[in-house]
Design an enzyme around this catalytic site. Structure first.
Site, PDB file in Angstrom:
ATOM      1  CG  ASP A 154     -45.378 -38.105 -63.027  1.00 49.49           C
ATOM      2  OD1 ASP A 154     -45.240 -37.740 -64.205  1.00 49.49           O
ATOM      3  OD2 ASP A 154     -44.645 -37.717 -62.097  1.00 49.49           O
ATOM      4  CG  ASP A 192     -41.991 -37.372 -67.437  1.00 44.56           C
ATOM      5  OD1 ASP A 192     -41.475 -36.910 -66.411  1.00 44.56           O
ATOM      6  OD2 ASP A 192     -41.352 -38.032 -68.290  1.00 44.56           O
ATOM      7  CD  GLU A 220     -40.305 -32.522 -66.529  1.00 44.20           C
ATOM      8  OE1 GLU A 220     -39.249 -32.492 -65.887  1.00 44.20           O
ATOM      9  OE2 GLU A 220     -40.655 -33.516 -67.192  1.00 44.20           O
ATOM     10  CG  HIS A 222     -38.901 -36.303 -59.204  1.00 42.37           C
ATOM     11  ND1 HIS A 222     -39.838 -35.389 -59.664  1.00 42.37           N
ATOM     12  CD2 HIS A 222     -38.564 -37.058 -60.274  1.00 42.37           C
ATOM     13  CE1 HIS A 222     -40.056 -35.596 -60.955  1.00 42.37           C
ATOM     14  NE2 HIS A 222     -39.290 -36.606 -61.355  1.00 42.37           N
ATOM     15  CG  ASP A 223     -36.412 -34.662 -62.237  1.00 40.47           C
ATOM     16  OD1 ASP A 223     -36.185 -35.855 -61.957  1.00 40.47           O
ATOM     17  OD2 ASP A 223     -37.319 -34.304 -63.010  1.00 40.47           O
TER      18      ASP A 223
END
Ligand code: GLC
Ligand code: CA
Length: 536
Positions: A98, A194, A236, A312-313
Site C-alpha cells: 500500500d 491510497d 484508489e 477494508h473501508d
C-alpha cells in the site's frame, strides 16, 4: 495489446491487524501472515495487496505513516517483512504494498521538522495557510488544523494526524520516488495507491480530487519508479469516471495498470447525501447499468478495470447485496461468479472467500475506526439519536470489514490466543470459518478457488467482449464473446425465483452454484441461482 501477469491475476487483500496474530497480543502481524501462506496458495491467488505495515502511530490503522522504510512494531520488523517476501515467492505469490503518499503521519520526521522549524525546507513538504477555507475532512470537521507555534494552519483531508503532502514540491516528489524504488529493490510486485486522485489538489480553489497536475505527477512517477518493471499499480480513485479511468490505465499513457472505481459502491449510499445516510433498498437495475458501462467503456487496450465488492473501508458484501440468512452460501457464490467473470483484475478481501458478514456492533465502545468515531461525535452534537448512529455504523461502518479473520470455531476463531482481540471476533465464527470451509467440498471457498483458477486458464476472461442481456430486473445476465467462442453468465440477484427466457444449449458448464446446466429447459431461476456455460 501487450499482456501482463496481472491480466490473469486475482489479488487477495490482507488487512494486517485482522488476519492472523502469531504472538498473542490480540493484533495480527507479519509472522501470522507467513504462517497462513499455505492457505493462500491453496486458494490460488497471484498476489497479496498488503494494507500498510509501515511504522505508524496507528491513528488510522497504518494509513498514517511515520516512517516509510520501517515496519510498525506491532507487526514485526524488516526481517519479518523480508521473510514474508521470500516465503511468498516460494509459493508463487507476489506482494503488493500500500502506497500512502497523499499524506504522512504528523509524527513523520518531515512533519516534525516542518512544524518545529518554519524555515526548514521540509515546511514546504506540507500545505500551510494563514487562514482556513471551507474544505472539510473525510473524517468530519474542518480540513485545517491550527498550529499554535507558527500561527498557521495545515491541511489534512483525513485525520489531523494525517497532514497532506504538498506534491508541488519537487524535492518531496523525488523522495517519494526514491522510497518506492527502495521497496521495488526489495522485491515487491507493485503498489496500491491510497487516495491517489487527491495528490493534484489545489486547496485554495477547493479542488481536491482530479486536480490539474494529477496526471503529470503520475507520469513523472512512472518514469522515475515504474518504467519497464512489470509491476501492478492500482490507484484508489473515488471520483473516477470511465473517461478518467482510461487516462490512468491506457497503457500508452504510462501511468497505472488500473484503478479502483467506486460507482457501484456508491449505490450503498443515498444519492447526494452524507455517506452515513445509507440506501435502505439496493437498486439492482442501477448495478447492472453501472457494471455494463464500465465493462464496455474500458475496451481492451484502452484501459483496464479492477473488480471488487469489498475492501477494508466497506461493509461486507453479503450484508448489502447478498443474503446473510438461508441463502448466505448460495448468494456468496452468486456474487463471486457475477464479479469474477467480467473483464478486469478481481480482488478478494480477506474473509470474503468464506462468506464473512457485518458485525452486530452493540455500542460505540466496540468501535475502533476513527471515521465512525468522529462521525458519531459530530452526529451526537447535532442531536442525532445514538440508536440511529449505531444503525448507520452497523450498516456502513468500516469496522465491519476489520473484525478478525475467522480461522476455526475455537477460541477467538483461531485468530489469536489473547483474552481480548483489538476488535471483537464475530460470534458467527462457530459456523463461518476457514476450517469448516476447507472441509466442505461445496463451500464458498471452493467456488473462489475455481474462479481464481479460471482466471489463469481462460483467455476469454481477458479478451472476450461484454454484452448485457435483457432480462427480468433482478437477473444479471451477460455474454462474453471472443472469436467463435461465447460464454453466458446468469445470476439471480434475489431471494425469489425469477423468470429467465433464454433457449440455449451447452455442452459445458464452466461454473455454477446449482446443478449442472446443459440445456436451459426451465424458464425459471431459483433464488440466487448463478452459472456460466459455454454456448454451443
Ligand atoms: C483510503 C484508505 C482508508 C484511509 C484513507 C486515508 O481511503 O483506504 O482506509 O483511511 O485512505 O489514508
Ligand atoms: Ca500480534
Amino acid at each position: 495489446m501487450k499482456k501482463h501477469w496481472w491480466h490473469k491475476a486475482t489479488i487477495y487483500q490482507i488487512y494486517p491487524k485482522s488476519f492472523m496474530d502469531s504472538n498473542g497480543d490480540g493484533i495480527g502481524d507479519l509472522r501470522g501472515i507467513i504462517n497462513k501462506l499455505d492457505y493462500l496458495q491453496k486458494l490460488g491467488i497471484t498476489a497479496v495487496w498488503l494494507s500498510p505495515v509501515y511504522q505508524s502511530p496507528m491513528d488510522d490503522n497504518g494509513y498514517d505513516i511515520s516512517d516509510y522504510e520501517a515496519i510498525a512494531e506491532i507487526f514485526g520488523d524488516m526481517a519479518d517483512m523480508e521473510e514474508l517476501l521470500d516465503e511468498a515467492q516460494k509459493r508463487g505469490i507476489r506482494i503488493i504494498m500500500d502506497l500512502v503518499v497523499n499524506h504522512t503521519s504528523d509524527e513523520h520526521a518531515w512533519f516534525v521538522e516542518a512544524r518545529q522549524n518554519p524555515d526548514s525546507p521540509k515546511r514546504d513538504y506540507y500545505i500551510w495557510r494563514d487562514e482556513p477555507n471551507a474544505l472539510v475532512s473525510t473524517f468530519s470537521g474542518s480540513a485545517w488544523e491550527y498550529d499554535e507555534a507558527s500561527g498557521q494552519y495545515y491541511l489534512h483531508l483525513f485525520s489531523k494526524k494525517q497532514p497532506d503532502l504538498n506534491w508541488e514540491n519537487e524535492e518531496l516528489r523525488q523522495k517519494i520516488y526514491d522510497m518506492m524504488n527502495c521497496w521495488i529493490d526489495k522485491g515487491v510486485a507493485g503498489f496500491r495507491m491510497d487516495v491517489i486522485d487527491l495528490i493534484g489538489k489545489i486547496p485554495d480553489q477547493e479542488i481536491t480530487g482530479n486536480g490539474p497536475k494529477l496526471h503529470d505527477y503520475l507520469k513523472e512517477m512512472h518514469q522515475a519508479s515504474l518504467l519497464n518493471k512489470d509491476l501492478l499499480t492500482v490507484g484508489e480513485t473515488w471520483g473516477a469516471t470511465p473517461e478518467i479511468a482510461k487516462q490512468y490505465s491506457n497503457p500508452d499513457n504510462q501511468e497505472l495498470s488500473m484503478v479502483f472505481q467506486f460507482e457501484h459502491i456508491g449505490l450503498l449510499f443515498k444519492p447526494d447525501s452524507p455517506k452515513w445516510d445509507y440506501a435502505k433498498e439496493l437498486d439492482v437495475a442501477a448495478l447492472k447499468r453501472i457494471f455494463t458501462k464500465w465493462q464496455t467503456e474500458l475496451e481492451l487496450g484502452q484501459g483496464w478495470n479492477s473488480l471488487f465488492w469489498n475492501n477494508h473501508d466497506l461493509p461486507r458484501v453479503l450484508s448489502s447485496w447478498g443474503n446473510t440468512g438461508p441463502y448466505r452460501e448460495k448468494s456468496a457464490k452468486a456474487l463471486a461468479i457475477l464479479l469474477h467473470l467480467m473483464r478486469g483484475t478481481p480482488y478478494i478481501y480477506q474473509g470474503e472467500e468464506i462468506g464473512m458478514t457485518n458485525y452486530p456492533f452493540a455500542d460505540l465502545s466496540q468501535i475502533e475506526d476513527i471515521e465512525s468515531i468522529n462521525y458519531a461525535k459530530e452526529a451526537l452534537e447535532k442531536g442525532q439519536s445514538m440508536e440511529s448512529i449505531m444503525d448507520s455504523i452497523r450498516q456502513i461502518g468500516r469496522d465491519n470489514a476489520r473484525t478478525p479473520m475467522q480461522w476455526t470455531d475455537g477460541h477467538q476463531a483461531g485468530f489469536s490466543s489473547a483474552e481480548k482481540t483489538w476488535l471483537p471476533v464475530h460470534p458467527n465464527h462457530e459456523d463461518i470459518n476457514v476450517e469448516a470451509a476447507l472441509a466442505n467440498p461445496d463451500s464458498i471457498f471452493y467456488t473462489y478457488q475455481k474462479l481464481v483458477a479460471l482466471r489463469k486458464e481462460e483467455d476469454w476472461l481477458i479478451d472476450g467482449d461484454f454484452e448485457l442481456l435483457e432480462t427480468a430486473d433482478k437477473v444479471f445476465a451477460y455474454q462474453r464473446t471472443t472469436g467463435d467462442k461465447s460464454y453466458l453468465v446468469v445470476v439471480n440477484l434475489s431471494d425469489q425465483a425469477q423468470p429467465f427466457e433464454f433457449e440455449v444449449s451447452s455442452k459445458e458448464t464452466i461454473i455454477s452454484n446449482t446443478q449442472e446446466v446443459k440445456v436451459l429447459e426451465s424458464k425459471t431461476l431459483q433464488a440466487w441461482d448463478a452459472f456460466c456455460i459455454a454456448l454451443d
